[in-house]
Design an enzyme around this catalytic site. Structure first.
Site, PDB file in Angstrom:
ATOM      1  N   GLY A   1      38.168  13.645 -12.530  1.00 37.55           N
ATOM      2  CA  GLY A   1      39.295  14.146 -12.080  1.00 37.55           C
ATOM      3  C   GLY A   1      40.155  13.023 -11.422  1.00 37.55           C
TER       4      GLY A   1
ATOM      5  CD  GLU B   1      36.936   0.749 -16.175  1.00 38.00           C
ATOM      6  OE1 GLU B   1      35.967   1.075 -16.960  1.00 38.00           O
ATOM      7  OE2 GLU B   1      38.212   1.061 -16.234  1.00 38.00           O
TER       8      GLU B   1
ATOM      9  CE  LYS C   1      42.638  13.976 -18.856  1.00 40.59           C
ATOM     10  NZ  LYS C   1      41.493  14.253 -19.460  1.00 40.59           N
TER      11      LYS C   1
ATOM     12  NE  ARG D   1      34.434  18.285 -16.926  1.00 39.93           N
ATOM     13  CZ  ARG D   1      35.731  17.824 -17.416  1.00 39.93           C
ATOM     14  NH1 ARG D   1      36.414  18.519 -18.274  1.00 39.93           N
ATOM     15  NH2 ARG D   1      36.261  16.731 -16.737  1.00 39.93           N
TER      16      ARG D   1
END
Length: 462
Positions: free
Chosen positions: A171, A207, A244, A300
């Site tokens: 999230g 990353e 998002k 999910r």
């Protein structure tokens, strides 16, 4: 199709609330499956509670506790005599211990196995798993970071800028960008602490940060026979604070060759862990080179699943139920898109700073008409509390072409009337008319670009 008794579970407890609980209930009702909801007293008057066939109140000192108490949820499921548990998204949906406890209680888990959730739930182990089958991953640390000094050494090797991330995160929580050693040193302890508080694990990793990137994901369905079906890609680049705001399917501006590479990579990633049920493989795509790398896999159903449903003519909740019960889908899925779809997340939040704005809804008049679908968690008169995510509804629009769907979206957003609370509708209306969005040429910086541009206009008096 076989009969309902064998094709689907007989009854399902929904370990969730709000919009996704209503969405699951809609499918179970159509299929003749009994739905059982759980709720905290603060949610007692919400639509999902009254729309379920049965509803069980689980009291807790904190409203969030009701939906995170795995033991009491399973106790409620057994007491209700249900045969399956659907976790929706968020809360315990990607909690391997909960999934394992559900199956050990003799109940059907609507999702992948606990073992798969464990592998994909840790971003470090997930990177190893998919890299082993040739899925491209970004430059980064091979394992979790042991200390801030370890982070600094690794960052120098990777090259700044870097993104520091919670291995168990999700999230958008627990993600920060560091452009130099000073920033990374200052951010490390705080990110580690946030990861521990939010996810129960302080494991973090680095990353390589892609400054101009698109967030593109592929919807997959894993079957019991080992086959993985990919239902196209969604562009999820419209984000605020790595969360998002709008999604569309198919992703605009991709060549057929790139689409096929994305789907093939997603199939390999899911196949690497023997994935079964619905899942999403997420990638970051460099807008300059067109190359993409694995980001994570969500084990999910996604918030944005409706755009895939509209574009591919499939009920993903139905397929989840069928795969869990039989290992197969109810129909042979068509993997060719039919038109274009966009989803806008309507939230109870300040449309400028995007801070949550709870309150009581006075008027609730969502748009209607051909090509318009609204999945909502609230109605007029409902109270939106500060206890949960501020998502109110998902406005989904679909049409034969992207040009048509953008035009339809603009009208639908204008027609969406909500009073009594502050929402992000003004921002969504602005977004749908920006040159970048209309052209389908945007990346993950689009929200900050729009807000900065509007701030500059306000300061100049334009």
């Amino acid at each position: 199709m076989t009969d309902n008794v064998t094709q689907y579970p007989r009854s399902v407890l929904i370990a969730n609330r709000g919009e996704i609980a209503r969405r699951i209930i809609k499918t179970t009702r159509r299929l003749g499956i009994e739905s059982v909801a759980i709720y905290h007293p603060v949610d007692a008057d919400l639509p999902f509670v009254r729309e379920a066939d049965r509803a069980i109140c689980i009291e807790d000192e904190k409203p969030l506790g009701t939906y995170l108490d795995a033991g009491r949820i399973i106790e409620s499921a057994l007491a209700a005599g249900v045969t399956a548990v659907h976790p929706g998204y968020g809360f315990l949906a990607e909690n391997a211990q909960f999934a394992r406890a559900v199956t050990e209680a003799g109940l059907l888990w609507i999702g992948p196995s606990p073992e798969v959730i464990e592998v994909m739930g840790d971003k470090v182990t997930a990177r190893h798993a998919v890299a082993a089958v040739g899925v491209p991953v970004s430059g980064g640390t091979a394992d979790g970071l042991s200390s801030v000094n370890d982070a600094l050494v690794q960052a120098e090797s990777i090259g700044f800028p870097v993104m520091l991330k919670a291995a168990a995160g999700g999230g958008g929580i627990g993600m920060v960008v560091a452009h130099d050693t000073e920033q990374l040193g200052k951010m490390f302890a705080g990110t580690q602490s946030m990861a521990e508080r939010s996810f129960g694990s302080g494991k973090v990793f680095l990353e390589k940060y892609i400054s101009s990137a698109r967030h593109v994901e592929v919807q997959v369905l894993g079957l019991a026979d080992g086959n993985i079906v990919a239902l196209g890609e969604r562009d999820c680049s419209v984000q605020r604070r790595h969360q998002k705001v709008a999604e569309e399917c198919p992703a605009p501006g991709l060549t057929q060759a790139v689409r096929e590479k994305l789907s093939a990579a997603a199939i390999r990633a899911a196949g690497a862990v023997g994935y079964e049920n619905a899942g999403t493989v997420e990638f970051l795509m460099d807008t300059e080179t067109g190359e993409f790398v694995f980001l994570e896999m969500n084990t999910r159903i996604q918030v944005e699943h409706p755009v895939t449903e509209l574009t591919y003519g499939v009920d993903l909740i139905e397929q989840q139920l069928s795969i869990a019960a039989t290992g197969r889908t109810t129909i042979e899925l068509d993997t060719e898109p039919k038109g274009h779809s966009i989803e806008f997340r309507v939230c109870a939040e300040d449309p400028v700073r995007f801070f949550p704005a709870p309150g009581t809804i006075e008027q609730w008049n969502p748009p209607t008409g051909p090509g318009i679908r609204v999945d909502s968690g609230y109605d007029a008169g409902d109270v939106v509390t500060s206890n949960f995510d501020p998502l109110l509804a998902k406005l989904c629009v679909t049409a034969p072409s992207r040009t048509e769907v953008v035009e339809l979206a603009q009208g639908a957003l204008d027609a969406f009337e909500v009073t009594g609370i502050v929402t992000n509708l003004p921002f969504l209306r602005l977004l749908a008319r920006t040159e970048e969005f209309v052209a389908g040429q945007y990346d993950t910086s689009i929200v900050s670009t729009i807000t900065s541009r509007e701030l500059a206009k306000a300061k100049s008096g334009v």
